[in-house]
Design a protein around this motif. Structure first.
Motif, mmCIF file in Angstrom:
data_model
loop_
_atom_site.group_PDB
_atom_site.id
_atom_site.type_symbol
_atom_site.label_atom_id
_atom_site.label_comp_id
_atom_site.label_asym_id
_atom_site.label_seq_id
_atom_site.Cartn_x
_atom_site.Cartn_y
_atom_site.Cartn_z
ATOM 1 N N THR A 278 0.842 -1.202 0.000
ATOM 2 C CA THR A 278 0.000 0.000 0.000
ATOM 3 C C THR A 278 0.874 1.247 0.000
ATOM 4 N N VAL A 279 0.450 2.247 -0.763
ATOM 5 C CA VAL A 279 1.194 3.508 -0.844
ATOM 6 C C VAL A 279 1.024 4.297 0.453
ATOM 7 N N VAL A 280 2.139 4.788 0.981
ATOM 8 C CA VAL A 280 2.151 5.615 2.192
ATOM 9 C C VAL A 280 2.187 7.079 1.766
ATOM 10 N N LEU A 281 1.188 7.851 2.204
ATOM 11 C CA LEU A 281 1.122 9.268 1.863
ATOM 12 C C LEU A 281 1.777 10.156 2.912
ATOM 13 N N ASP A 282 1.739 9.708 4.171
ATOM 14 C CA ASP A 282 2.355 10.499 5.238
ATOM 15 C C ASP A 282 2.561 9.597 6.459
ATOM 16 N N GLY A 283 3.570 9.938 7.249
ATOM 17 C CA GLY A 283 3.842 9.195 8.470
ATOM 18 C C GLY A 283 5.032 8.261 8.326
ATOM 19 N N ALA A 284 5.545 7.812 9.461
ATOM 20 C CA ALA A 284 6.717 6.927 9.495
ATOM 21 C C ALA A 284 6.277 5.489 9.744
ATOM 22 N N VAL A 285 6.862 4.573 8.995
ATOM 23 C CA VAL A 285 6.456 3.169 9.030
ATOM 24 C C VAL A 285 7.479 2.331 9.801
ATOM 25 N N ASP A 286 6.969 1.411 10.613
ATOM 26 C CA ASP A 286 7.774 0.365 11.232
ATOM 27 C C ASP A 286 7.696 -0.833 10.286
ATOM 28 N N HIS A 287 8.641 -0.908 9.342
ATOM 29 C CA HIS A 287 8.607 -1.967 8.326
ATOM 30 C C HIS A 287 8.955 -3.314 8.946
ATOM 31 N N ARG A 288 8.041 -4.284 8.786
ATOM 32 C CA ARG A 288 8.208 -5.594 9.399
ATOM 33 C C ARG A 288 8.041 -6.719 8.366
ATOM 34 N N ASP A 289 8.142 -6.344 7.105
ATOM 35 C CA ASP A 289 8.012 -7.323 6.033
ATOM 36 C C ASP A 289 9.355 -7.984 5.739
ATOM 37 N N SER A 290 9.310 -9.014 4.909
ATOM 38 C CA SER A 290 10.520 -9.724 4.496
ATOM 39 C C SER A 290 10.726 -9.572 2.996
ATOM 40 N N LEU A 291 10.245 -8.464 2.447
ATOM 41 C CA LEU A 291 10.181 -8.312 0.996
ATOM 42 C C LEU A 291 10.906 -7.066 0.497
ATOM 43 N N LEU A 292 10.598 -5.913 1.071
ATOM 44 C CA LEU A 292 11.214 -4.676 0.618
ATOM 45 C C LEU A 292 12.700 -4.658 0.957
ATOM 46 N N THR A 293 13.489 -4.055 0.084
ATOM 47 C CA THR A 293 14.912 -3.907 0.361
ATOM 48 C C THR A 293 15.104 -2.834 1.429
ATOM 49 N N PRO A 294 16.259 -2.807 2.094
ATOM 50 C CA PRO A 294 16.505 -1.736 3.063
ATOM 51 C C PRO A 294 16.334 -0.351 2.455
ATOM 52 N N GLU A 295 16.732 -0.205 1.183
ATOM 53 C CA GLU A 295 16.585 1.085 0.519
ATOM 54 C C GLU A 295 15.113 1.433 0.315
ATOM 55 N N GLU A 296 14.312 0.433 -0.054
ATOM 56 C CA GLU A 296 12.880 0.670 -0.242
ATOM 57 C C GLU A 296 12.201 0.983 1.087
ATOM 58 N N GLN A 297 12.614 0.317 2.152
ATOM 59 C CA GLN A 297 12.038 0.614 3.460
ATOM 60 C C GLN A 297 12.398 2.027 3.908
ATOM 61 N N THR A 298 13.617 2.432 3.679
ATOM 62 C CA THR A 298 14.039 3.785 4.050
ATOM 63 C C THR A 298 13.278 4.830 3.253
ATOM 64 N N ALA A 299 12.975 4.539 1.995
ATOM 65 C CA ALA A 299 12.220 5.490 1.163
ATOM 66 C C ALA A 299 10.818 5.731 1.713
ATOM 67 N N ASN A 300 10.250 4.726 2.414
ATOM 68 C CA ASN A 300 8.972 4.898 3.122
ATOM 69 C C ASN A 300 7.820 5.221 2.174
ATOM 70 N N GLU A 301 7.892 4.729 0.940
ATOM 71 C CA GLU A 301 6.852 5.031 -0.052
ATOM 72 C C GLU A 301 5.709 4.033 -0.014
ATOM 73 N N THR A 302 5.993 2.803 0.373
ATOM 74 C CA THR A 302 4.962 1.770 0.456
ATOM 75 C C THR A 302 5.203 0.923 1.699
ATOM 76 N N MET A 303 4.174 0.143 2.067
ATOM 77 C CA MET A 303 4.298 -0.762 3.207
ATOM 78 C C MET A 303 3.400 -1.970 2.998
ATOM 79 N N MET A 304 3.743 -3.075 3.667
ATOM 80 C CA MET A 304 2.914 -4.276 3.670
ATOM 81 C C MET A 304 2.033 -4.217 4.914
ATOM 82 N N ILE A 305 0.761 -3.925 4.714
ATOM 83 C CA ILE A 305 -0.105 -3.652 5.859
ATOM 84 C C ILE A 305 -0.522 -4.917 6.602
ATOM 85 N N CYS A 306 -0.120 -6.088 6.109
ATOM 86 C CA CYS A 306 -0.426 -7.312 6.850
ATOM 87 C C CYS A 306 0.482 -7.495 8.055
#
Length: 319
Positions: A278-306
């Motif tokens: 899901t696309v993140v429009l605002d706010g900081a995410v606690d990324h807990r997925d096993s899919l996004l790369t560290p760079e993608e997690q740092t970009a904070n553009e999307t998150m796995m809401i499960c």
């Protein structure tokens, strides 16, 4: 967002079933209506709805140019959650629902590739190798398994270029000698790894000194990410729906959003398949997925809401 070629749900027909190695079944699938299957690229997977309450992800291991059939290989796991047993029970003529394909493991351009596969983790690498060979790039494959007879596609892969393929049957030679293959980073080289969690953790440790973005991994099971950043509730604004929901510590964003009547595609609920990204429009995410790369997690553009949560008081999502 990752490459997402087609998210439609299809009915697919099992047209052929073979056993390329011990405890592995290779299923060939065609559209039940006879039409062309959605296009895909190496690294893509599909969801198979094996039962209404059992959805599993399988890497496509056939030829991307073949729009008439998909191929998936499934390891039989007697102590698993039951999905592999249902897949192994499929026979030609059976029809199942499929979603996708979806690619969170795309093949990037590089001068040289090191592929590391463990067990059934070889499946997404099979079409990658064909693509790399077609590009004329340099490559090597390191493939480990319990025994030679348990290693699907082993003979086929060794035949591609015997001097570039190193197999590690554990009962004969032990575990993969990662320092030998990943000891020193080389310019223009990327590493693709897929297999059990222990292997991937060892690969990550071996590649710790490699340039950022050189390592690409795909997991079949979630990694341990520790405790959440926040232990209290947080708010999530669903911008398109005009709703604000509260997510308590014991529930996921996906659960709360679904209860609020917002339809979100989901499958694994473990942060490994990417269907609920899901696309993140605002706010900081606690990324807990096993899919996004560290760079993608740092970009904070999307998150796995499960599985992922907020590390702030309020998230705003494009839902």
């Amino acid at each position: 967002m990752p490459e997402s070629i087609d998210e439609q749900e299809l009915r697919v027909l099992v047209t052929n079933r073979t056993e390329p190695s011990r405890d592995v079944v290779l299923l060939e699938l065609a559209r039940a209506d006879g039409g062309a299957l959605p296009a895909w690229t190496p690294g893509a997977h599909v969801d198979l709805v094996l039962r209404d309450d059992v959805v599993r992800q399988y890497s496509l291991c056939g030829e991307p140019a073949d729009r008439a059939r998909w191929r998936v290989a499934v390891l039989r796991e007697a102590d698993g959650r039951g999905g592999s047993l249902l897949a192994h029970a499929l026979r030609p003529g059976d029809v199942v629902r499929a979603r996708g394909p979806r690619n969170h493991f795309p093949l990037v351009e590089a001068d040289r590739y090191v592929f590391v596969a463990g067990g059934i983790g070889v499946t997404p690498i099979v079409p990658m190798l064909r693509e790399v060979i077609a590009r004329g790039a340099d490559w090597e494959l390191v493939y480990g398994g319990r025994t030679r007879h348990s290693m699907a596609f082993r003979a086929e892969l060794e035949a591609l270029a015997p001097d570039r393929v190193t197999v590690y049957p554990q009962d004969e030679v032990g575990v993969i000698d990662l320092p030998r293959h990943l000891g020193e980073p080389t310019p223009g080289t990327v590493v693709y790894a897929c297999g059990p969690g222990g292997l991937l953790e060892a690969v990550e440790a071996s590649c710790a000194g490699w340039p950022a973005g050189a390592l690409h991994t795909e997991r079949f099971t979630p990694k341990d990410v520790g405790a959440p950043v926040r232990s209290d509730a947080f708010e999530v604004e669903l911008r398109r729906s005009g709703l604000v929901v509260s997510v308590p510590p014991e529930r996921t964003i996906l659960d709360v959003v679904t209860d609020a009547g917002v339809d979100v595609l989901s499958s694994c609920t473990e942060g490994t398949c990417g269907s609920c990204e899901t696309v993140v429009l605002d706010g900081a995410v606690d990324h807990r997925d096993s899919l996004l790369t560290p760079e993608e997690q740092t970009a904070n553009e999307t998150m796995m809401i499960c599985v992922s949560r907020a590390s702030c008081a309020r998230l705003v999502l494009d839902l």
